[in-house]
Design an enzyme around this catalytic site. Structure first.
Site, PDB file in Angstrom:
ATOM      1  N   THR A 276      38.122 -11.225  63.474  1.00 61.42           N
ATOM      2  CA  THR A 276      37.765 -12.504  63.153  1.00 61.42           C
ATOM      3  C   THR A 276      37.481 -11.896  61.630  1.00 61.42           C
ATOM      4  O   THR A 276      37.067 -11.031  60.695  1.00 61.42           O
ATOM      5  CB  THR A 276      36.108 -12.771  63.284  1.00 61.42           C
TER       6      THR A 276
ATOM      7  N   HIS B  25      56.728  10.254  30.805  1.00 63.68           N
ATOM      8  CA  HIS B  25      55.783  10.186  29.106  1.00 63.68           C
ATOM      9  C   HIS B  25      56.965   9.676  28.496  1.00 63.68           C
ATOM     10  O   HIS B  25      58.108   9.367  29.784  1.00 63.68           O
ATOM     11  CB  HIS B  25      55.858  11.951  28.580  1.00 63.68           C
TER      12      HIS B  25
ATOM     13  N   GLY C 280      38.578 -19.628  69.963  1.00 59.45           N
ATOM     14  CA  GLY C 280      37.971 -18.744  71.777  1.00 59.45           C
ATOM     15  C   GLY C 280      36.813 -18.338  71.731  1.00 59.45           C
ATOM     16  O   GLY C 280      36.144 -17.984  70.554  1.00 59.45           O
TER      17      GLY C 280
ATOM     18  N   CYS D 250      46.741 -15.501  58.133  1.00 61.93           N
ATOM     19  CA  CYS D 250      45.634 -14.898  57.433  1.00 61.93           C
ATOM     20  C   CYS D 250      45.856 -14.419  55.580  1.00 61.93           C
ATOM     21  O   CYS D 250      45.040 -13.562  55.238  1.00 61.93           O
ATOM     22  CB  CYS D 250      46.338 -13.093  58.000  1.00 61.93           C
TER      23      CYS D 250
ATOM     24  N   ARG E  82      30.181 -17.513  52.662  1.00 61.07           N
ATOM     25  CA  ARG E  82      28.383 -17.397  52.948  1.00 61.07           C
ATOM     26  C   ARG E  82      28.050 -18.092  51.796  1.00 61.07           C
ATOM     27  O   ARG E  82      28.572 -18.499  50.524  1.00 61.07           O
ATOM     28  CB  ARG E  82      28.032 -16.579  52.119  1.00 61.07           C
TER      29      ARG E  82
HETATM   30  P1  NA7 Z   1      30.940  -8.464  48.868  1.00 62.87           P
HETATM   31  O1  NA7 Z   1      31.938  -7.529  48.799  1.00 62.87           O
HETATM   32  O2  NA7 Z   1      29.492  -8.751  49.970  1.00 62.87           O
HETATM   33  O3  NA7 Z   1      29.111  -9.376  47.467  1.00 62.87           O
HETATM   34  C1  NA7 Z   1      28.834 -10.265  47.360  1.00 62.87           C
HETATM   35  C2  NA7 Z   1      28.315 -10.775  46.180  1.00 62.87           C
HETATM   36  O4  NA7 Z   1      27.322 -11.278  46.005  1.00 62.87           O
HETATM   37  C3  NA7 Z   1      27.254  -9.194  45.794  1.00 62.87           C
HETATM   38  O5  NA7 Z   1      27.646  -8.890  44.277  1.00 62.87           O
HETATM   39  C4  NA7 Z   1      26.228  -9.458  45.824  1.00 62.87           C
HETATM   40  O6  NA7 Z   1      24.294  -8.960  44.952  1.00 62.87           O
HETATM   41  C5  NA7 Z   1      26.073 -10.834  45.915  1.00 62.87           C
HETATM   42  N1  NA7 Z   1      25.292 -12.227  46.838  1.00 62.87           N
HETATM   43  C6  NA7 Z   1      25.057 -11.909  48.068  1.00 62.87           C
HETATM   44  N2  NA7 Z   1      24.210 -12.636  48.386  1.00 62.87           N
HETATM   45  C7  NA7 Z   1      23.693 -13.301  46.662  1.00 62.87           C
HETATM   46  C8  NA7 Z   1      22.453 -14.862  47.063  1.00 62.87           C
HETATM   47  N3  NA7 Z   1      22.011 -14.804  47.404  1.00 62.87           N
HETATM   48  N4  NA7 Z   1      22.529 -14.740  45.828  1.00 62.87           N
HETATM   49  C9  NA7 Z   1      23.290 -14.127  44.253  1.00 62.87           C
HETATM   50  N5  NA7 Z   1      24.085 -12.952  44.711  1.00 62.87           N
HETATM   51  C10 NA7 Z   1      23.964 -12.800  45.965  1.00 62.87           C
HETATM   52  O7  NA7 Z   1      31.594 -10.176  48.865  1.00 62.87           O
HETATM   53  P2  NA7 Z   1      32.675  -9.901  48.426  1.00 62.87           P
HETATM   54  O8  NA7 Z   1      33.541 -11.252  48.906  1.00 62.87           O
HETATM   55  O9  NA7 Z   1      33.338 -10.172  46.817  1.00 62.87           O
HETATM   56  O10 NA7 Z   1      33.898  -8.632  48.440  1.00 62.87           O
HETATM   57  C11 NA7 Z   1      34.307  -8.988  50.248  1.00 62.87           C
HETATM   58  C12 NA7 Z   1      34.806  -7.351  50.527  1.00 62.87           C
HETATM   59  O11 NA7 Z   1      35.985  -7.761  50.663  1.00 62.87           O
HETATM   60  C13 NA7 Z   1      34.281  -6.645  49.453  1.00 62.87           C
HETATM   61  O12 NA7 Z   1      33.567  -5.356  50.445  1.00 62.87           O
HETATM   62  C14 NA7 Z   1      35.515  -5.459  48.833  1.00 62.87           C
HETATM   63  O13 NA7 Z   1      35.623  -4.426  49.680  1.00 62.87           O
HETATM   64  C15 NA7 Z   1      36.373  -6.456  49.470  1.00 62.87           C
HETATM   65  P3  NA7 Z   1      23.710  -7.130  45.635  1.00 62.87           P
HETATM   66  O14 NA7 Z   1      25.515  -6.823  45.707  1.00 62.87           O
HETATM   67  O15 NA7 Z   1      23.777  -7.723  47.007  1.00 62.87           O
HETATM   68  O16 NA7 Z   1      23.036  -8.113  45.049  1.00 62.87           O
END
Ligand code: NA7
Length: 489
Positions: free
Chosen positions: A152, A465, A123, A50, A157
């Site tokens: 999961t 303070h 699984g 984790c 991505r």
């Molecule tokens: P998030 O919150 O899903 O953010 C992904 C970031 O990546 C966001 O700024 C998106 O921009 C950007 N993004 C997504 N797809 C693309 C592509 N194809 N090209 C360029 N930029 C992209 O993921 P995190 O991993 O940062 O955070 C996950 C969670 O962990 C979050 O919810 C927190 O609470 C803790 P967008 O804003 O969509 O334009």
């Protein structure tokens, strides 16, 4: 299918919510199996994974960067250290990895102590109460269970453009990267992207963040803007409204230098830049298709790959639950403590006859950007939307931490704002802190918000303070007045 079943509970995935539910269920004498396929390789060894990725190593690297800042400050406090200091990435990475290994071992031991059966195996649901389990050697076994919890963690991505899988690293990979990443392009401007960009820059690297839309989409706009300003002043470049379309090696066959071609999201402009590392922090995919939830009748969103649940974390199939980031519509709450809380309460409802549900409101959130940001409750935009702008009063102030005065740095960077609902005795509906230890500050205020904190109660509380948090007890200026003053000039 009425049973009997081999297990009372099977947890699919190593997310913190599922592990918490497993331990709690075992404490109530239930027979529990946890399947963790992220450690499912012949060489991975055992141990719940984790903390392998995510917030723990990121916070440690944030600390590494902060220490560099403190070293600089220390001269103004009389310490005599050499002007030129250097940082060893490999030594930091090794120390962080060692910590994670021992941390995971403790978690694993915890599970064993609580008599949970833990398998490094994959699984796949094959029926409402049956799961096929495959280990790293391809051996298959079938188990039945009365209840399943899907927990999961999801896979980082990728962009889906030429060169991304070959040449880019994800924010997960970065945390165990043995070599210093050098000049880095961070793609994505949410929590993970900004935290990585912040500590890489703090370690002295040249960093550019490519922003598709805005920083921290969905969070308070003004706070996000202030975070950007601070990072920019400290050397982080931002490239707005671009997305990468191709990543290639500058000299084919020679690893090291990468060329990134990006396309404007607003027009036909293109961008090209060269970097040592391209870091993808563009979110995670929930891997729901992999575990075949639909074969057990569980509905999920084909668009997001996540599972809708009700307020009891229950899917459309009564005995199958989902906790953590795999839940549809709760991505902003992909937070370890919330998932743990949800998992633990779920097990208590299932096996102890309790009825307490997980409260997804007033959850304290922290972002470890170079200037730490923490918030609880609503953003200003959500407060205006929920209650109407006329019913909202926003008290705010900049502040200058005493510790930063001697080094004379970042005078107007720290900021707080308290959002109040006027007709409800100015009840605080959002509280935002940008400054040192913001996360530690917000913890206590989160309790207060849950108890119905009002502005008057804040004002009649003595401040500590000289500290940073005391500014929250002395707020008199409202945003309405500030804006009126600016208009009057
Ligand atoms: P998030 O919150 O899903 O953010 C992904 C970031 O990546 C966001 O700024 C998106 O921009 C950007 N993004 C997504 N797809 C693309 C592509 N194809 N090209 C360029 N930029 C992209 O993921 P995190 O991993 O940062 O955070 C996950 C969670 O962990 C979050 O919810 C927190 O609470 C803790 P967008 O804003 O969509 O334009």
């Amino acid at each position: 299918d009425q049973g009997p079943y081999q297990y009372d509970l099977v947890v699919i995935g190593n997310g913190p919510g599922g592990l918490a539910a497993a331990k709690e269920a075992a404490a109530f004498e239930k027979k529990v199996l946890v399947l963790d396929w992220q450690n499912c390789t012949p060489t991975a060894g055992s141990g719940a994974g984790c903390a392998n990725v995510g917030c723990v190593p990121r916070k440690l690297m944030y600390q590494a960067a902060q220490l560099g800042r403190v070293l600089k400050d220390s001269r103004r406090f009389g310490w005599e250290c050499e002007e030129r200091v250097s940082h060893s990435w490999s030594r930091m990475a090794e120390a962080v990895q060692n910590h994670i290994k021992s941390f995971n071992l403790c978690h694993y031991q915890d599970l064993l102590d609580s008599r949970v059966t833990y398998l490094s195996a994959f699984g796949e649901l094959v029926g409402p109460h049956t799961i096929k389990v495959m280990d790293a050697y391809g051996n298959e076994t079938y188990y039945s269970a009365a209840v399943f919890i899907i927990s999961t963690r999801g896979k980082p991505r990728y962009l889906g453009v030429p060169g991304d899988r070959e040449y880019c690293v994800t924010s997960d990979d970065l945390l165990s990267l043995p070599r210093c990443p050098g000049r880095t392009l961070v793609v994505g401007a949410s929590v993970a992207g900004l935290e990585c960009a912040g500590f890489l820059s703090g370690l002295g690297l040249e960093v550019t963040v490519m922003v598709r839309s805005v920083l921290l989409r969905g969070w308070d706009r003004k706070m996000a803007q202030k975070i950007e300003n601070h990072m920019f002043v400290h050397g982080v470049n931002f490239l707005h409204n671009f997305v990468p379309v191709k990543i290639e090696q500058v000299q084919e066959g020679q690893p090291g230098r990468l060329r990134v071609t990006a396309q404007s999201t607003h027009g036909t402009d293109t961008y090209q830049g060269e970097f040592d590392t391209v870091l993808l922090a563009i979110g995670r995919d929930a891997c729901i298709e992999d575990i075949a939830v639909d074969r057990a009748g569980v509905q999920y969103s084909h668009r997001t790959g996540k599972i809708p649940v009700n307020e009891y974390e229950q899917t459309n199939v009564g005995h199958i639950f989902a906790v953590g980031g795999v839940q549809e519509g709760r991505s902003e709450l992909e937070l370890t403590p919330v998932a743990i809380q949800a998992g633990r309460l779920l097990a208590r409802r299932l096996y102890r006859g309790q009825s307490t549900k997980c409260d997804y409101t007033n959850v304290p959130l922290t972002v470890f950007t170079p200037i730490e940001y923490a918030a609880c409750g609503l953003s200003e935009e959500s407060a205006n939307h929920t209650y109407g702008g006329d019913n909202i009063e926003v008290y705010h102030s900049c502040f200058w931490p005493l510790e930063w005065t001697l080094p004379a740095r970042d005078k107007n960077s720290c900021y707080v704002k308290v959002i109040c609902h006027i007709p409800d005795h100015e009840r605080v509906v959002g509280l935002h802190v940008l400054g040192p230890n913001a996360g530690e500050i917000i913890q206590g205020f989160a309790v207060a918000l849950r108890c119905g904190l009002t502005k008057e109660q804040l004002d009649t509380t003595a401040g500590v303070h000289p500290g940073c948090a005391e500014v929250l007890t002395t707020l008199t200026v409202t945003q309405r007045v500030t804006e009126a003053m600016i208009v009057r000039g």
